[in-house]
Design a protein around this motif. Structure first.
Motif, PDB file in Angstrom:
ATOM      1  N   ASP A 112       6.008  30.931  26.307  1.00  0.00           N
ATOM      2  CA  ASP A 112       5.909  29.478  26.149  1.00  0.00           C
ATOM      3  C   ASP A 112       5.682  28.841  27.519  1.00  0.00           C
ATOM      4  N   ASN A 113       4.439  28.866  27.981  1.00  0.00           N
ATOM      5  CA  ASN A 113       4.107  28.343  29.311  1.00  0.00           C
ATOM      6  C   ASN A 113       4.112  26.828  29.394  1.00  0.00           C
ATOM      7  N   LEU A 114       4.166  26.130  28.266  1.00  0.00           N
ATOM      8  CA  LEU A 114       4.259  24.673  28.304  1.00  0.00           C
ATOM      9  C   LEU A 114       5.647  24.216  28.734  1.00  0.00           C
ATOM     10  N   GLU A 115       6.674  24.972  28.351  1.00  0.00           N
ATOM     11  CA  GLU A 115       8.063  24.621  28.663  1.00  0.00           C
ATOM     12  C   GLU A 115       8.621  25.365  29.860  1.00  0.00           C
ATOM     13  N   ILE A 116       8.247  26.638  30.001  1.00  0.00           N
ATOM     14  CA  ILE A 116       8.877  27.534  30.962  1.00  0.00           C
ATOM     15  C   ILE A 116       7.822  28.101  31.913  1.00  0.00           C
ATOM     16  N   SER A 117       8.131  28.064  33.228  1.00  0.00           N
ATOM     17  CA  SER A 117       7.188  28.617  34.203  1.00  0.00           C
ATOM     18  C   SER A 117       7.565  30.028  34.647  1.00  0.00           C
ATOM     19  N   GLU A 118       8.837  30.394  34.509  1.00  0.00           N
ATOM     20  CA  GLU A 118       9.285  31.686  35.016  1.00  0.00           C
ATOM     21  C   GLU A 118      10.593  32.083  34.344  1.00  0.00           C
ATOM     22  N   ALA A 119      10.780  33.369  34.171  1.00  0.00           N
ATOM     23  CA  ALA A 119      12.061  33.926  33.724  1.00  0.00           C
ATOM     24  C   ALA A 119      12.458  34.972  34.756  1.00  0.00           C
ATOM     25  N   ARG A 120      13.737  34.951  35.133  1.00  0.00           N
ATOM     26  CA  ARG A 120      14.203  35.883  36.160  1.00  0.00           C
ATOM     27  C   ARG A 120      15.633  36.321  35.859  1.00  0.00           C
ATOM     28  N   ALA A 121      15.928  37.573  36.200  1.00  0.00           N
ATOM     29  CA  ALA A 121      17.269  38.119  36.028  1.00  0.00           C
ATOM     30  C   ALA A 121      18.038  38.007  37.341  1.00  0.00           C
ATOM     31  N   PHE A 122      19.294  37.558  37.244  1.00  0.00           N
ATOM     32  CA  PHE A 122      20.147  37.351  38.405  1.00  0.00           C
ATOM     33  C   PHE A 122      21.437  38.150  38.246  1.00  0.00           C
ATOM     34  N   ALA A 123      21.872  38.791  39.343  1.00  0.00           N
ATOM     35  CA  ALA A 123      23.221  39.335  39.380  1.00  0.00           C
ATOM     36  C   ALA A 123      24.176  38.141  39.379  1.00  0.00           C
ATOM     37  N   ARG A 124      25.392  38.333  38.892  1.00  0.00           N
ATOM     38  CA  ARG A 124      26.340  37.216  38.790  1.00  0.00           C
ATOM     39  C   ARG A 124      26.558  36.513  40.124  1.00  0.00           C
ATOM     40  N   ASP A 125      26.581  37.261  41.215  1.00  0.00           N
ATOM     41  CA  ASP A 125      26.821  36.646  42.521  1.00  0.00           C
ATOM     42  C   ASP A 125      25.566  36.012  43.123  1.00  0.00           C
ATOM     43  N   GLU A 126      24.437  36.098  42.436  1.00  0.00           N
ATOM     44  CA  GLU A 126      23.180  35.503  42.903  1.00  0.00           C
ATOM     45  C   GLU A 126      22.730  34.319  42.052  1.00  0.00           C
ATOM     46  N   LEU A 127      23.502  33.943  41.029  1.00  0.00           N
ATOM     47  CA  LEU A 127      23.112  32.839  40.142  1.00  0.00           C
ATOM     48  C   LEU A 127      22.958  31.547  40.946  1.00  0.00           C
ATOM     49  N   PRO A 128      21.873  30.795  40.718  1.00  0.00           N
ATOM     50  CA  PRO A 128      21.627  29.556  41.464  1.00  0.00           C
ATOM     51  C   PRO A 128      22.442  28.375  40.915  1.00  0.00           C
ATOM     52  N   LEU A 129      23.754  28.521  40.944  1.00  0.00           N
ATOM     53  CA  LEU A 129      24.636  27.485  40.407  1.00  0.00           C
ATOM     54  C   LEU A 129      24.603  26.239  41.290  1.00  0.00           C
ATOM     55  N   GLY A 130      24.834  25.089  40.661  1.00  0.00           N
ATOM     56  CA  GLY A 130      24.913  23.833  41.402  1.00  0.00           C
ATOM     57  C   GLY A 130      23.822  22.846  41.067  1.00  0.00           C
ATOM     58  N   ASN A 131      22.690  23.324  40.566  1.00  0.00           N
ATOM     59  CA  ASN A 131      21.600  22.405  40.220  1.00  0.00           C
ATOM     60  C   ASN A 131      20.815  22.913  39.011  1.00  0.00           C
ATOM     61  N   LEU A 132      21.526  23.451  38.032  1.00  0.00           N
ATOM     62  CA  LEU A 132      20.855  23.916  36.819  1.00  0.00           C
ATOM     63  C   LEU A 132      20.518  22.731  35.930  1.00  0.00           C
ATOM     64  N   SER A 133      19.547  22.903  35.057  1.00  0.00           N
ATOM     65  CA  SER A 133      19.128  21.822  34.166  1.00  0.00           C
ATOM     66  C   SER A 133      20.207  21.503  33.133  1.00  0.00           C
ATOM     67  N   HIS A 134      20.078  20.312  32.554  1.00  0.00           N
ATOM     68  CA  HIS A 134      20.988  19.842  31.506  1.00  0.00           C
ATOM     69  C   HIS A 134      22.438  19.991  31.966  1.00  0.00           C
ATOM     70  N   ASP A 135      23.288  20.548  31.126  1.00  0.00           N
ATOM     71  CA  ASP A 135      24.679  20.814  31.508  1.00  0.00           C
ATOM     72  C   ASP A 135      24.908  22.324  31.654  1.00  0.00           C
TER      73      ASP A 135
END
Length: 151
Positions: A112-135
């Motif tokens: 679904d390239n209209l909604e999503i530009s990329e999917a990526r797997a993160f280790a728990r200690d690498e999650l980009p927490l702090g500015n995720l979409s929605h809640d």
């Protein structure tokens, strides 16, 4: 005529004045990494998910949204993490999100390239927490703390 008008206004009210229900998914790969998706509209990372279609069960929505947004296959829904209903949780509309943890497999590939530009797997200690979409920051934090939430 009056009864027909009452019926019509009731139906319109039900359609346009009630929250939309959807799912949010915490996809867990066999190696324990968590998959996030980057939204086209904001560029922010978030959890995959979407609106439950008419006549669809939650498990079917989870399977469909995973395939569309990540290319991954649902193995099983592990647990209900929470139900999130704050009117402010989605900037577009009032929606209720049912958050589930899911075991997944396969190769990452956005369909679904209209909604999503990329999917990526993160280790728990690498999650980009702090500015995720929605809640999704809250949802992911609740999950990482092992909570089950109705909010």
């Amino acid at each position: 005529m009056f009864r027909a008008w009452q019926f019509l206004t009731t139906v319109i009210g039900v359609i346009f004045r009630h929250p939309v229900t959807g799912t949010t998914i915490i996809p867990i790969l066999p190696d324990g990494r968590i998959v996030l998706v980057r939204r086209q509209d904001t560029g922010q990372w978030g959890l995959p998910g979407g609106i439950i279609d008419w006549g669809e069960e939650i498990s079917t929505t989870v399977r469909r949204e995973l395939a569309e947004e990540t290319g991954l296959e649902l193995l099983k829904i592990c647990r209900l993490v929470g139900v999130y209903s704050s009117p402010e949780r989605d900037p577009r509309l009032h929606s209720i999100s049912i958050l589930v943890e899911a075991e997944v497999q396969g190769a990452l590939g956005v369909k679904d390239n209209l909604e999503i530009s990329e999917a990526r797997a993160f280790a728990r200690d690498e999650l980009p927490l702090g500015n995720l979409s929605h809640d999704h920051d809250r949802q992911l934090q609740d999950y990482l703390k092992g909570l089950t939430v109705v909010a």
